[in-house]
Structure formats: C-alpha cells, structure tokens
Design a protein around this motif. Structure first.
Motif, PDB file in Angstrom:
ATOM      1  N   ALA A 101      74.170  47.868  91.275  1.00  0.00           N
ATOM      2  CA  ALA A 101      73.353  49.043  90.955  1.00  0.00           C
ATOM      3  C   ALA A 101      74.089  49.932  89.964  1.00  0.00           C
ATOM      4  N   TRP A 102      75.391  50.101  90.207  1.00  0.00           N
ATOM      5  CA  TRP A 102      76.201  50.942  89.329  1.00  0.00           C
ATOM      6  C   TRP A 102      76.206  50.372  87.917  1.00  0.00           C
ATOM      7  N   ALA A 156      71.098  56.471  90.016  1.00  0.00           N
ATOM      8  CA  ALA A 156      71.574  55.220  90.618  1.00  0.00           C
ATOM      9  C   ALA A 156      73.097  55.122  90.591  1.00  0.00           C
ATOM     10  N   THR A 157      73.717  55.656  89.528  1.00  0.00           N
ATOM     11  CA  THR A 157      75.181  55.607  89.452  1.00  0.00           C
ATOM     12  C   THR A 157      75.785  56.350  90.629  1.00  0.00           C
ATOM     13  N   MET A 199      74.134  48.289  86.464  1.00  0.00           N
ATOM     14  CA  MET A 199      72.857  48.318  85.764  1.00  0.00           C
ATOM     15  C   MET A 199      72.485  49.727  85.340  1.00  0.00           C
ATOM     16  N   SER A 200      72.892  50.714  86.165  1.00  0.00           N
ATOM     17  CA  SER A 200      72.519  52.083  85.836  1.00  0.00           C
ATOM     18  C   SER A 200      73.214  52.566  84.568  1.00  0.00           C
ATOM     19  N   GLU A 249      71.438  53.059  81.219  1.00  0.00           N
ATOM     20  CA  GLU A 249      70.539  54.190  80.981  1.00  0.00           C
ATOM     21  C   GLU A 249      71.265  55.405  80.428  1.00  0.00           C
ATOM     22  N   PRO A 300      72.706  58.681  85.527  1.00  0.00           N
ATOM     23  CA  PRO A 300      71.483  58.369  86.260  1.00  0.00           C
ATOM     24  C   PRO A 300      71.737  58.488  87.765  1.00  0.00           C
TER      25      PRO A 300
END
Lengths: 755, 116
Positions: A169-170, A194-195, A172-173, A176, A192
């Motif tokens: 998740a980190w 999500a980070t 991929m975030s 952004e 973001p």
C-alpha cells in the motif's frame, strides 16, 4: 502448521508479484498527451500553431482536415481518444491502456487474495486456542507436528502478511505524490492517506508483536527494517535526485579527490578533515559508479547500520527483549534530525555508537554499588516526600542485570585495539564526533563506571595530533571564532532556538513542531527513567550518556546547530528511557492499557516525524532540471568565474569544487534578513555591479528551490527572487544562458567593464 | 569428520576478497562488482580480524566487523591520500592482504582460544 506455511508461502509469492507489477506500472511513460507530427512532438496548441504558421498554414484548416488528432482538442465522436499521429501509434497506445486495465484488475484480484489469506490467519489462532491440548500454544517440541499451527508461527505469518500489505500500500501510494503541490509545511502536505495508513499499520503490528510471549526478536527486527525503509526511503523513491544542497557540496569534495588524488587543506574545512570523502572517493573508484548513487541511498544505509550497535548497547542494561526493540523503534521514529545524509557525521555516528557499545559491553564495572547508593538516596527522598510516600512506593524487585562480559586478557587487548582504530578513523573525518566520544567516556570513568582510563587519554592525544599537524591550516584561520565563543551559553541557546523562529507562517508550524517533539521525547524519557528507577532499575550508565553531551552546549554554538547535534548524540539513551516508561522492568507492561498507550505514543511520534524531518522539503528537494542547469553551467563557465545564486538552496559545487567563486544574493546564515531587502530592480542592480566587477565571467542562477527557501525562511519579501528573475529576463544588460521552468541562468550581455 | 559451519565464514571472506579484487583489476562493469566490492568493504577485513578474538556473541562480532572494516578502509584511504600515494588499487590490495592474513591466522587457531 502446514496451513500457516502455505499461507506464508503464497503470501510471499503474492507480494513479490505485487511489487513486480507495481514497479512495472510505475515505469515512466513518455508524455502521452503530445502531438506527433512529422518527426517532432508538440505539447501545446500554441507550439503547434507556431509550426503551422512557419509553413504558411492555418490551424483551423488543419483541424478540419485532421479531426481528433490533436490531443488538446475535444475528441469528436467515434474517434479513439488516445490517437496520435499515425495509426500504428494509436493501436500501440490503446494496447498500453488495455495492459494498464489488466494490471489494475490483477491488482484488485491480488488484494482480494491477500485479504482472504489474512482472514484465514485471523481465524487461525482461535482454532489453536480451542485445541484440546492446552500446551499446544507453548510449542513444546513434538506438538507442532499435530497439524494445528503453533501460536508463534501463526503470529509470525500474520505479522509478515500485515507488513507485506502495508509495504504494498505504501509503495503504490507513492505514485500519487506530486512534489510540485507541496506547501511550506513540507512533505506532509502532499502525502496520500494510504501512505500514512500503511505506516500506522506497521506501527500497530509492531505494538501487537511486542505483546507476544516469548518475544520474537526476528519479527521485531523485521518491523524495524520496514519502518526504516518507509521513513527514510520515501524521499529516495519520490524525488529525482539527492536532497539537501550540502549533499551536492559533499559530492564535489569527493569529485575533487577522485580527480586530483590529493587534498589541499587551504580550500576549506572539508579538506582538513577529509576522511569520509577519501573513503567515498575510494569506493567510487573501486565500484566504478557515480557517488551520486551512494549519496542517494545514504539515509537508508546509515540508519540500517545503526540497528546492530543500538541493540548491543541496550542489551548491556536489560535482558528484556521488548524493551530493547521498543527502544530501537522509538529511536527511528524520533530521529528526525536528518544527519543521516551523505555526510561525515552520518557515518561517524555509526562508529560513535559502536565505540559506546564496546565500552558498555566490555569496559564497564558492575553497577551493583549504584543500587546501594540508590537506596540511600531513596531514603533521603522518602523523608522529603513523606506526605506522598504512598504514591512513590517502589516495588523493589531488582532485575537480574546483564553482567559485564568476562573477558580473556587477550580479548580485552583486542577490543581496546579495535576501539582505538575506530576512533582513529573518526578523528580525520569529523570535527565534533571525537570530542563527544571523549566526553562520554570521561563521564563514565569519572563516575567509576568504567576502568578504561587509558582510552580517553590516548584519544585526546590523537585529536591533538591531527589538529596540530593536519588541520592547522583551518585552525589558524578560525582560532578567534573557536575560542571567543566558549562559555557563551546564552548565545548558544539563542542561536539554536531563537534564530530559527522566523519564516512563513506554515514554516513556523514546523519550527514549533520541532521544539514540541524534542520536548516530548525528552519528557517521555524523563518519565521513563523515573518509572524504571522506582522499580530498582537505576541504569546509571545510560543516564550519564543521556546527559553528558549537553556539556557541549557550553563549548560551541557550532553554527547554531549544537542543540540539534546534542539531540542526536543523546537520542539512543533518551529513546531507551522513553521505552522503559512502558516496560519499566521485565514482566511489567503486560496489560492492554500498556499496549494502547504504546500504540498511541507511536502514532503521535510518527505523525510528528513527518512534520519535523520533512518540514522544509519544499526547499530541500531538487529536480533533474535544476541539476541539469548547473551541469550545463559548469560545462561553459570558465574557471575563476563567479557563480551567484538567489539563496543557498540549490544543487551546486558538485564539480570542480576549487575552481569557482560563489556568492548569494540572499544569504541564509540563520540570522534572517539584515534589513529590508531592496526592491527587485535595485537588488539586480547590486548583483550586476558585483558581476561586472568580477575579472572573469559571472553568472546568476535562479531556481525553484531558491525561491522556495526565500519564502519558507522569510529571507526577503515574498516574490523577491521572482522579481529579480523577471527583471533580468527583460533587461538588455543580461542575457539568458539557460532557461527551463525551474531554473534560469543569466550572464552579462555587454562586455564587462575593465576594473 | 564434520566441519564446523562457522569455520567457513573466514573462507567466504577470503573468497569475496579475491573475487572483488579480480573484478576491480579487470575493470568489469557489472552490478556483481558493485555488490562484491560493497560487501568486501563493509564486512571482510574487519570480520577476518574480529573473529580472532573468539567473542562468542554473533551480534557483537558482526557489529564490530562492519565498524572495523569501514574504519580500516577509511584509514587506508586517508593514509594513501596524505602519503601522496593515492591509488585505489593499492588500497584494495592492502585491505585484501589484511583479510587473507586474518584468515590464515584463524585457521591456525583452535575453536575457543583467543589469539595473541
């Protein structure tokens, strides 16, 4: 057991796939919104219009003939949106879009699969608890093979899956994050959600792993490594080139040594303490790689190096592994000082930790007699505080302390030799670190905790030797500044705190946040020390190591940075004491209250970390454009030229270190603007004068990061550098040498006046 | 006769030292060279010497090995620089010799006796 392994195995495969896909998806794609016409790509209507006009054509007729080709025109019905110049391109880009959709679908599928696996795991331990054998959970050898996963294996699998999810998740975030949108509050303004969620997930998982019995050190280590990657690796992945102007200056010193194979102590202080740069040049030549790569990865490398000595240090005062690893964790969530970039102090800090580790491990006396004096002290305190005696009633169960290692005399000699070699490597590399080492060793010896009196004596001789024979060039030039400030505590603290209190409103938030977080860490440490003391854990060695570096404040303001440096040198011990607030003695802190408090503290420190460490990121990060501008300049500027920047935040001095002269229009020496900044035209006039008077060429460089610094630190009225840039662009006296949206370089158009 | 697996550690250090030297002197441009040089400079010379102390604490041993290796590399680089003999190849050879001597001494020791 088998199930847990299977889930772990598939989880690992999933995570590898996930990372691979993410990496592929994040590959930079060429600008898809341009128009390919002929052999050139046009990115805007204006640009293309200009081309058509030069051919004597009209844009309207062209659009009528080629509907839907230009990406900036609204697409007519029935035309594929991503169509570009030729049909083949259109098919290709459509195929790429399809692949992207496939990747998205695959990702969603993987997420579901991992989520399912996680669900299974959550159900796992309940099954274990329901199993008829009550001892299955303690995994007595032999019960593991029954088929019910043992609790530790399930716990490990659960933690690993959580970490994998959080990392994915980190990672991929990060895609952004748009650095250009950053405000004066720093990186936090573009992070973001999500980070942050990913980080909190890691923190909660770590807090949960601490509740496991027996403590799984390997799991805790894994969490710490993931934490280091997330906290200190984020800028490496998000930014294009290494951050901090000083990183680039250090690259310049390395480049000098690689190029000349020599040091010239007359250039500046770096060449009087060149150890780190010599090592860096050595590595550069042996690997054949640009040291910029090393500079890029330094924060991760250095922080990873610190883990082992920290654990060795903590193990000398406790056998409780929870306490050891919580201390390590707190160290990393509060190490926002940012001295882990490509710098001598970053690497020398590692050697400092190792020397402290050896001393505590091998060169200490038993702390038993301190327990006695502690009792006497407490009787005294108890009499003083009789009315609230009930409150401070200590549960006196002294923990079995790890005893100082029993060493063979030869081992002792060997360790002494290693310590001195490490110290000998620090002395030619950094000015401050050797003094800190001598200071803390002397403190330990003075309080009767270490018999190694010879060490600080030999070390002092080494410092004196280096200073007298190899750093004399620097010393002679700076003796006044060095001695005149001894004892000026007011000045030191003022320089450290007061002078950093100006700048834009958002920057002030960051500044106050730094003060607040410093106070928080020290307050937690004090409470933790008191709580451990009441439980008969005096830990006098750590108390000394946490307090003695503050004496440095008496000696030197160190360019207004001493308080920050002291924070770093005492941090391992402050972090440990903060951890002992939760685990004052082994066996304590097993309730859910401790876990919740610990989790909350962790979250607060993590949030604070991003404000404090990356608060100035807008001026600290650089782009390829900015570096490229400087590269071009070094290609054309004659040696001896004067290079003037608006402010000090730009990537320069990384090449031909000794060949140019440098100046700043708005110096940021921590003092702030001396008076009202002159208007742009007047400022430019002064710069013009400076440039004309320089016998060789002179250049003015204005970049994005300089404007950011001027705004953040309040070096001038808002828009001062933008004004200078515009005035120079329109002035006939200047000609533009290099222009890109983020960097402009000007030089004098007219023949300069002969002095 | 079984081989104590920890006795293979110095052999591995020596092997990495030799491999890194070969790659550097043949000027091979490959990630393998970067990896080997990095591992060598970070671990090998220190490990070869620290193991002579028979510390019986793997974490301490590793910590000291890394710190000692970096310190030796730094000192060799500084010494060459100030002696006007700057030559990365020579520096590498010095560190390799240190590693090999450490390894040879180690092989003459029994498993639990600290060296002189």
């Amino acid at each position: 057991m088998l199930k847990a392994y299977a889930i772990g195995f598939f989880g690992a495969i999933f995570s590898v796939l996930l990372v691979a896909i993410v990496v592929l998806a994040l590959q930079p794609q060429e600008a898809g919104r341009g128009l390919l016409w002929g052999d050139t790509v046009y990115t805007s209507k204006q640009e293309f219009n200009g081309y058509l006009k030069s051919k004597g054509l009209s844009y309207k007729t062209w659009v009528a003939r080629n509907p839907g080709v230009a990406p900036w025109e609204p697409a007519p019905a029935g035309t594929p949106t991503a169509a570009t110049g030729t049909k083949g391109d259109a098919v290709e880009s459509w195929a790429r879009e399809l692949t992207l959709h496939t990747i998205e679908l695959a990702l969603i599928g993987l997420w579901l699969a991992i989520g399912g696996a996680l669900l299974l795991l959550l159900l796992g331990p309940r099954a274990a608890r329901l199993s008829p054998t009550p001892f299955a959970a303690t995994s007595v050898s032999g019960t593991e093979s029954i088929g019910v996963p043992s609790r530790t294996v399930v716990a490990a699998a659960r933690a690993i899956v959580t970490l994998t999810l959080a990392s994915a998740a980190w990672f991929m975030s990060l895609g952004e994050i748009d650095l250009a949108q950053m405000t004066d509050i720093g990186l936090v303004s573009v992070l973001p959600a999500a980070t942050i969620v990913a980080l909190l997930l890691v923190a909660l998982s770590f807090a949960w792993c601490l509740t496991l019995a027996p403590t799984r050190a390997s799991l805790l280590l894994l969490h710490v490594l993931v934490l280091i990657a997330m906290l200190y690796g984020i800028t490496i992945l998000v930014e294009e080139v290494p951050r901090f102007p000083v990183t680039w200056r250090h690259l310049g010193v390395t480049e000098y040594i690689v190029r000349t194979g020599d040091v010239d102590p007359t250039i500046d202080a770096y060449f009087n303490w060149p150890g780190f740069f010599a090592l860096s040049a050595f590595v550069t030549e042996l690997t054949g790689r640009n040291p910029q790569v090393l500079a890029e990865w330094s924060p991760i490398l250095f922080n990873a190096l610190y883990v082992a000595p920290l654990v060795v240090i903590y193990r000398t005062v406790t056998t409780d592994l929870r306490l050891v690893w919580l201390g390590v964790w707190i160290f990393y969530v509060t190490n926002w000082i940012g001295q882990d970039y490509y710098s001598p102090q970053g690497l020398m800090y590692f050697l400092y930790l190792v020397i402290v580790a050896i001393t505590l491990h091998s060169f200490t006396r038993s702390q038993a007699k301190w327990t006695g004096s502690r009792r006497r002290l407490r009787v005294f305190v108890r009499r003083l505080l009789d009315p609230i005696r009930a409150l401070i009633r200590a549960k006196d169960v002294p923990e079995r302390l790890p005893q100082p290692a029993e060493l063979h005399p030869r081992q002792r000699v060997g360790l002494t030799a290693i310590t001195l070699v490490l110290f000998a490597a620090i002395v030619p590399s950094h000015q401050l670190t050797p003094f800190v080492v001598v200071l803390v060793l002397t403190a330990l010896i003075a309080f009767g905790l270490s018999p190694a009196l010879g060490l600080p004596l030999v070390m002092s001789v080494l410092i004196a030797t280096w200073t007298a024979f190899f750093a004399s060039e620097y010393l002679v030039g700076h003796l006044d500044t060095l001695t005149s400030q001894v004892g000026e505590v007011g000045g030191t603290v003022g320089a450290n705190v007061g002078e950093r209190l100006h700048g834009s409103a958002e920057h002030l938030v960051v500044v106050y946040m730094r003060l607040f977080m410093t106070a928080t860490v020290w307050a937690l440490a004090m409470l933790g020390a008191i709580r451990a003391y009441r439980r008969a854990q005096p830990r006098i060695t750590f108390a000394l190591l946490a307090l003695s570096p503050f004496l440095l404040l008496l000696l030197q303001p160190y360019g207004g940075e001493m308080l920050l440096r002291v924070y770093l040198f005492v941090l391992p011990f402050m972090a440990f004491f903060a951890a002992s607030l939760f685990y004052p003695q082994s066996g304590a802190g097993r309730t859910w209250v401790t876990s919740v408090a610990l989790g909350l503290t962790s979250v607060v420190l993590l949030v604070g970390f991003f404000f404090t460490r990356y608060g100035n990121e807008r001026m600290d990060y650089f782009t390829v454009q900015e570096v490229d501008a400087m590269r071009r300049l070094y290609d054309v500027a004659q040696p001896g030229s004067l290079l003037i920047a608006g402010s000090g935040s730009l990537p320069w001095k990384f090449r031909d270190y000794e060949k140019y002269e440098y100046a700043l229009a708005l110096p940021s020496d921590g003092v702030g603007p001396a008076g009202p900044t002159p208007r742009a035209a007047k400022l430019l006039g002064a710069l013009k004068q400076l440039m004309q008077n320089h016998p060789k060429g002179a250049y003015l460089i204005i970049t994005r990061s300089q404007k950011a610094e001027a705004e953040i630190l309040g070096l001038a009225y808002p828009g001062a550098l933008e004004g200078v840039e515009q005035a120079a662009s329109s002035s006939p006296i200047f000609k533009t040498l290099y222009a890109s949206p983020q960097a402009k370089i000007f030089t004098l158009a007219t023949k300069r006046r002969r002095a | 006769m079984t081989v104590n697996p920890t006795r293979l550690v110095p052999a591995a250090a020596a092997l990495i030292a030799v491999a890194a030297t070969v790659l550097v002197f043949l000027d091979v441009d490959s990630p393998l060279r970067v990896a080997l040089v990095a591992i060598f400079l970070l671990v090998c010379p220190g490990l070869a010497l620290v193991r002579l102390l028979r510390l019986d604490d793997p974490l301490l041993e590793l910590t000291l090995a890394v710190a000692f290796s970096l310190a030796l590399a730094g000192l060799v680089a500084v010494a060459l620089l100030y002696a006007d003999l700057w030559s990365p190849g020579a520096g590498l050879v010095i560190l390799v010799v240190i590693t090999l001597v450490g390894t040879l001494l180690e092989s003459t020791l029994s498993d639990d006796q600290p060296a002189t």
